[in-house]
Scaffold this motif. Sequence first.
Motif, PDB file in Angstrom:
ATOM      1  N   PRO A 114       0.615  -1.370   0.022  1.00  0.00           N
ATOM      2  CA  PRO A 114       0.027  -0.041  -0.108  1.00  0.00           C
ATOM      3  C   PRO A 114       0.685   1.394  -0.007  1.00  0.00           C
ATOM      4  O   PRO A 114       0.528   2.167  -0.523  1.00  0.00           O
ATOM      5  CB  PRO A 114      -0.819  -0.258   1.264  1.00  0.00           C
ATOM      6  CG  PRO A 114      -0.916  -1.505   1.566  1.00  0.00           C
ATOM      7  CD  PRO A 114       0.231  -2.179   1.023  1.00  0.00           C
ATOM      8  N   LEU A 115       2.135   1.300   0.672  1.00  0.00           N
ATOM      9  CA  LEU A 115       2.632   2.231   0.781  1.00  0.00           C
ATOM     10  C   LEU A 115       3.420   2.878  -0.539  1.00  0.00           C
ATOM     11  O   LEU A 115       3.966   3.986  -0.813  1.00  0.00           O
ATOM     12  CB  LEU A 115       3.845   2.328   1.974  1.00  0.00           C
ATOM     13  CG  LEU A 115       3.071   2.286   3.345  1.00  0.00           C
ATOM     14  CD1 LEU A 115       4.323   1.957   4.318  1.00  0.00           C
ATOM     15  CD2 LEU A 115       2.561   3.557   3.853  1.00  0.00           C
ATOM     16  N   VAL A 116       3.544   1.797  -1.331  1.00  0.00           N
ATOM     17  CA  VAL A 116       4.133   1.955  -2.673  1.00  0.00           C
ATOM     18  C   VAL A 116       3.141   2.259  -3.586  1.00  0.00           C
ATOM     19  O   VAL A 116       3.083   3.178  -4.414  1.00  0.00           O
ATOM     20  CB  VAL A 116       4.944   0.429  -3.063  1.00  0.00           C
ATOM     21  CG1 VAL A 116       5.364   0.694  -4.612  1.00  0.00           C
ATOM     22  CG2 VAL A 116       5.862   0.547  -2.202  1.00  0.00           C
ATOM     23  N   GLY A 117       1.910   1.517  -3.501  1.00  0.00           N
ATOM     24  CA  GLY A 117       0.920   1.662  -4.421  1.00  0.00           C
ATOM     25  C   GLY A 117       0.193   2.924  -4.527  1.00  0.00           C
ATOM     26  O   GLY A 117      -0.097   3.812  -5.443  1.00  0.00           O
ATOM     27  N   VAL A 118       0.402   3.766  -3.256  1.00  0.00           N
ATOM     28  CA  VAL A 118      -0.273   5.137  -3.036  1.00  0.00           C
ATOM     29  C   VAL A 118       0.518   6.077  -3.958  1.00  0.00           C
ATOM     30  O   VAL A 118       0.045   7.107  -4.367  1.00  0.00           O
ATOM     31  CB  VAL A 118      -0.275   5.514  -1.540  1.00  0.00           C
ATOM     32  CG1 VAL A 118       1.055   5.902  -1.134  1.00  0.00           C
ATOM     33  CG2 VAL A 118      -1.166   6.593  -1.449  1.00  0.00           C
ATOM     34  N   PHE A 119       1.825   5.897  -4.474  1.00  0.00           N
ATOM     35  CA  PHE A 119       2.727   6.736  -5.291  1.00  0.00           C
ATOM     36  C   PHE A 119       2.411   6.048  -6.655  1.00  0.00           C
ATOM     37  O   PHE A 119       2.618   6.977  -7.617  1.00  0.00           O
ATOM     38  CB  PHE A 119       3.880   6.719  -4.604  1.00  0.00           C
ATOM     39  CG  PHE A 119       4.100   7.442  -3.441  1.00  0.00           C
ATOM     40  CD1 PHE A 119       4.170   8.714  -3.278  1.00  0.00           C
ATOM     41  CD2 PHE A 119       4.220   6.619  -2.264  1.00  0.00           C
ATOM     42  CE1 PHE A 119       4.262   9.452  -2.091  1.00  0.00           C
ATOM     43  CE2 PHE A 119       4.299   7.425  -1.158  1.00  0.00           C
ATOM     44  CZ  PHE A 119       4.583   8.829  -1.082  1.00  0.00           C
TER      45      PHE A 119
END
Lengths: 360, 244
Positions: A114-119
């Motif tokens: 999620p912390l990658v996907g948000v970017f």
Amino acid sequence: MSLAYRAVDWNRQKRRYDLTLLGFLLLSLGTYIGVTLWVSPLVTAETLIIRGTSLTAILLLHVILSIGPLARLDPRFLPLLYNRRHLGVTLFVLALIHGVFSLIQFQALGDENPLVGVFTGYRDDYRLWSQGRVTLSQFPFEPFGVFALGVFFLLAATSHDFWLRQLGPSLWKTLHLGVYVAYGLVLAHVALGVLQSERSGIYPLALAFGFVVVASLHVLAARKEVKPDNTAGEFPTEGWTEACAVNEVSEGRGRVVTVNGQRIALFRHLDRIFATSNVCRHQGGPLGEGRIVEGCITCPWHGWNYQPEDGCSPPPFQEVVETYETRVTAGRVWIRSQANPLGTRCEGARADAAIPDLKS
Amino acid sequence: MKDEFYIGYLDRSPPGLSRRLRIFLGCGALILVMGVGLLASRQSPAEPGRFDFGQTPEWEGILFETPLPRLQVSSDGSNRQFLLVGAGKFGLPAFAQGHDGQRVRFRGTLIEQGPARMLELNDPGSFAVVDESRTSPSAEALLGTASLTGELVDTKCYFGVMRPATGKVHRGCAVRCLSGGVPPGLLVRDASGNGVVILLVGPDGGPLQFNVQWAARLLRAEGNLELRDNLPILKVSRLTLIPE
């Protein structure tokens, strides 16, 4: 003040401040949830939380940004300024709830961190936008929110006076001006996000209205701030500068004058005229707009105290502001342009003094 | 009032200042309620979907994997179709794959919007093959070629897991769902805004190959429109992004 750091005491006023804040939060969240369930009963609980906290947070951000200039324009708003950091910490908590729920709702339980996907969710649009192949409206909005949350965290985490002391007032103040960076990020987050999804024109109007209010208040406060700089202390004589008429400084009150580009606070205490730096050691509050309370200069922002005779905070506190020699002649107050060494004791000129002695 | 001076660390604030502040805060509260109420009232209504979160009744029927994973449940002499997805942002889970045409039983959560139904398979332990013999799906009814314009949605969210589940705010989620194998759909709206979702598959009836980052964008899909057991399916021969 800063000799020791203890748990903050919640006195009656602080309790009322926080209870009022809580009341406004509940009012905002309750109104949002109630009206949304009324017009769109099938909306999910997660959506209510994500949108309710974000709407409340952005309203609170506008309040926070408006309190400073409002207090400059009208001292009756100073009580709102006193615990403004409580608003800042509350804003961060609201933004955190919004961010965490959004991350779980929109990014978690998928095939990407999620912390990658948000970017990187629709990363092609960074490149396509830079090549002019998609409009700005397609630019990812999520990263602006993440960066804004980071700034809010930094500001909330350093809001305590402990950090003010560690970083020094100047760096601390500069850091906390980051709220304007966060405001810009929030505007981009909202404009590229929900404004692209919702069809009603009321949302861009509301966002623009908020910006105009905040900007206008800042311009008005800045204009008020600049005014005295252009009028005071223009004719230095032998190291002394004429400041104002002695009767312009009332007993127990302060007045701000500018000498050699420096703002100086004049006070009349027990019929003597004292001069100190106008800048409070705490957060740079305008001492000259304060009062003499129980024999001490009292800052209008957070009530920090300094003795008019030597600029020192009363024991056991250790803050010191510069003092200046004063003279009164022919009903006019004169200030020595050069500040005294820190802690120098001054007697203060008698307000009814008549002997001109500017060359001593 | 004019002589009052506020000091926050004292127990009481000056009475005149307190009175003015109370009036100001009262007005502020009124403006807050009106402003928030107005903003909340103008939101687009959420889609009328349903997601029975936390409820996992037992389902039994014939599992078909193509053109889209679905469970055909027979009751009262008629067949009802339930699209199948996994937990979270995933399509048919691995434990349920390889059983095309077999009768299976499992516990799952119902997702429903109007005539569209879907089941989330979130309990691997409950999955069992009831009958290993394989049944062929009924033939599709070809409606003709079509060129449709609409928003690319992930059907799991749109049918009820998220409300709302369209537009840019939901785009990041739709990308993840489509990337995880949730069946893609084209949300086509009529002039009055009523929407219907057309399921998208590849030209040969297999999974559609497409850029998942087109989620929540306006697309034109061309191909053969079919009705298979009342499921509207477009075998996409051409998918085009419409510039906005």
